[in-house]
Enzyme design. Structure first.
Site, PDB file in Angstrom:
ATOM      1  N   GLY A  46       0.790  -1.143   0.005  1.00 52.60           N
ATOM      2  CA  GLY A  46       0.089   0.016   0.170  1.00 52.60           C
ATOM      3  C   GLY A  46       0.812   1.314  -0.115  1.00 52.60           C
ATOM      4  O   GLY A  46       1.897   1.193   0.501  1.00 52.60           O
ATOM      5  N   GLN A  51       2.956   9.607   1.230  1.00 50.56           N
ATOM      6  CA  GLN A  51       4.311   9.235   1.197  1.00 50.56           C
ATOM      7  C   GLN A  51       5.178   9.682   0.079  1.00 50.56           C
ATOM      8  O   GLN A  51       6.579   9.557   0.064  1.00 50.56           O
ATOM      9  CB  GLN A  51       4.296   7.946   1.217  1.00 50.56           C
ATOM     10  CG  GLN A  51       3.638   7.194   2.662  1.00 50.56           C
ATOM     11  CD  GLN A  51       3.532   5.704   2.637  1.00 50.56           C
ATOM     12  OE1 GLN A  51       2.436   5.317   2.014  1.00 50.56           O
ATOM     13  NE2 GLN A  51       4.404   5.013   3.036  1.00 50.56           N
ATOM     14  N   CYS A  92       6.079  -0.273   7.175  1.00 47.18           N
ATOM     15  CA  CYS A  92       5.717   0.924   6.116  1.00 47.18           C
ATOM     16  C   CYS A  92       7.042   1.362   5.370  1.00 47.18           C
ATOM     17  O   CYS A  92       8.149   1.295   5.580  1.00 47.18           O
ATOM     18  CB  CYS A  92       5.294   2.102   7.165  1.00 47.18           C
ATOM     19  SG  CYS A  92       4.931   3.503   6.118  1.00 47.18           S
ATOM     20  N   LEU A  93       6.695   1.702   3.948  1.00 47.52           N
ATOM     21  CA  LEU A  93       7.725   1.994   3.206  1.00 47.52           C
ATOM     22  C   LEU A  93       8.419   3.007   3.647  1.00 47.52           C
ATOM     23  O   LEU A  93       9.583   3.572   3.139  1.00 47.52           O
ATOM     24  CB  LEU A  93       7.127   2.160   1.812  1.00 47.52           C
ATOM     25  CG  LEU A  93       6.477   0.914   1.055  1.00 47.52           C
ATOM     26  CD1 LEU A  93       6.070   1.385  -0.319  1.00 47.52           C
ATOM     27  CD2 LEU A  93       7.752   0.002   0.914  1.00 47.52           C
ATOM     28  N   HIS A 134      -4.152   1.641   7.555  1.00 48.23           N
ATOM     29  CA  HIS A 134      -2.806   2.164   7.695  1.00 48.23           C
ATOM     30  C   HIS A 134      -2.551   3.274   6.692  1.00 48.23           C
ATOM     31  O   HIS A 134      -2.210   4.414   7.061  1.00 48.23           O
ATOM     32  CB  HIS A 134      -1.868   0.918   7.472  1.00 48.23           C
ATOM     33  CG  HIS A 134      -0.540   1.370   7.296  1.00 48.23           C
ATOM     34  ND1 HIS A 134       0.580   0.791   8.204  1.00 48.23           N
ATOM     35  CD2 HIS A 134       0.273   1.899   6.296  1.00 48.23           C
ATOM     36  CE1 HIS A 134       1.834   1.440   7.722  1.00 48.23           C
ATOM     37  NE2 HIS A 134       1.673   2.163   6.931  1.00 48.23           N
ATOM     38  N   GLU A 135      -3.072   3.017   5.282  1.00 49.55           N
ATOM     39  CA  GLU A 135      -2.828   4.081   4.427  1.00 49.55           C
ATOM     40  C   GLU A 135      -3.562   5.479   4.717  1.00 49.55           C
ATOM     41  O   GLU A 135      -3.398   6.438   4.558  1.00 49.55           O
ATOM     42  CB  GLU A 135      -3.243   3.510   3.112  1.00 49.55           C
ATOM     43  CG  GLU A 135      -2.397   2.284   2.491  1.00 49.55           C
ATOM     44  CD  GLU A 135      -0.744   2.487   2.682  1.00 49.55           C
ATOM     45  OE1 GLU A 135      -0.487   3.798   2.762  1.00 49.55           O
ATOM     46  OE2 GLU A 135      -0.234   1.533   3.257  1.00 49.55           O
ATOM     47  N   HIS A 138      -2.070   7.531   6.883  1.00 49.07           N
ATOM     48  CA  HIS A 138      -1.044   8.567   6.427  1.00 49.07           C
ATOM     49  C   HIS A 138      -1.839   9.689   5.865  1.00 49.07           C
ATOM     50  O   HIS A 138      -1.325  10.966   5.745  1.00 49.07           O
ATOM     51  CB  HIS A 138      -0.511   7.846   5.273  1.00 49.07           C
ATOM     52  CG  HIS A 138       0.766   7.001   5.363  1.00 49.07           C
ATOM     53  ND1 HIS A 138       1.607   7.296   5.982  1.00 49.07           N
ATOM     54  CD2 HIS A 138       0.838   5.705   5.342  1.00 49.07           C
ATOM     55  CE1 HIS A 138       2.423   6.408   6.202  1.00 49.07           C
ATOM     56  NE2 HIS A 138       2.038   5.227   5.736  1.00 49.07           N
TER      57      HIS A 138
END
Ligand code: NI
Length: 169
Positions: A46, A51, A92-93, A134-135, A138
């Site tokens: 995701g 991000q 997480c990226l 989660h996304e 963000h």
């Protein structure tokens, strides 16, 4: 299409609150294409526009094994969350190499626009539900490590700062 640079925690830009997309036009469609390319290149499941330093309510997701089920959520809103929660290890990226448990609603119902600007509703559970929550965090400027204890979070900040110093040396 292009692979975009991903902001790394504790970059303050990750705490920007994203704005709704006024219209799903070619610019948004190009952003989505680049986000998918960036997400797949980084082996992520995701990615939120936040991000890649674009502060609009856009999310790309693919939780499939074969990486062939792209899902785009534009202006997503959670309209229902199950009362029961589940703790899953998240990564997480923007926080590479860190995985820790976060409690989330087990299932959610989400409304969003698709790439044609059409509204749709989605019911999600399991990994997809975790990923959506989660996304969506963000987009509100929240990174999953903010659910962890201050001690753990400080340890992660130190580790990230060290990794970034080494990367730019
Ligand atoms: Ni993330």
């Amino acid at each position: 299409m292009a692979v975009l640079p991903i902001l790394c925690y504790p970059d303050p830009r990750l705490h920007t609150v994203a704005k709704p997309v006024p219209q799903v036009d070619g610019t948004v469609q190009a952003l989505v294409a680049n986000m998918f390319e960036t997400m797949y290149a980084a082996n992520g499941i995701g990615l939120a526009a936040t991000q890649v330093n674009v502060h609009q309510r856009v999310i790309t997701i693919d939780v499939s094994e074969e990486r062939d089920q792209p899902l785009v959520l534009i202006n997503p809103e959670i309209v229902w969350s199950s009362p029961d929660t589940q703790v899953n290890d998240e990564g997480c990226l923007s926080v590479p190499g860190i995985y820790d448990g976060v409690a989330r609603a087990s299932s959610v119902r989400v409304t969003a626009l698709n790439l044609d600007g059409q509204p749709h509703t989605l019911e999600a559970s399991g990994l997809l539900a975790v990923c959506i929550q989660h996304e969506m965090d963000h987009l509100l400027g929240k990174v999953f490590v903010e659910y962890l204890s201050p001690l753990k979070r400080n340890r992660i900040k130190t580790k990230m700062a060290k990794a970034q110093r080494e990367a730019t040396r």
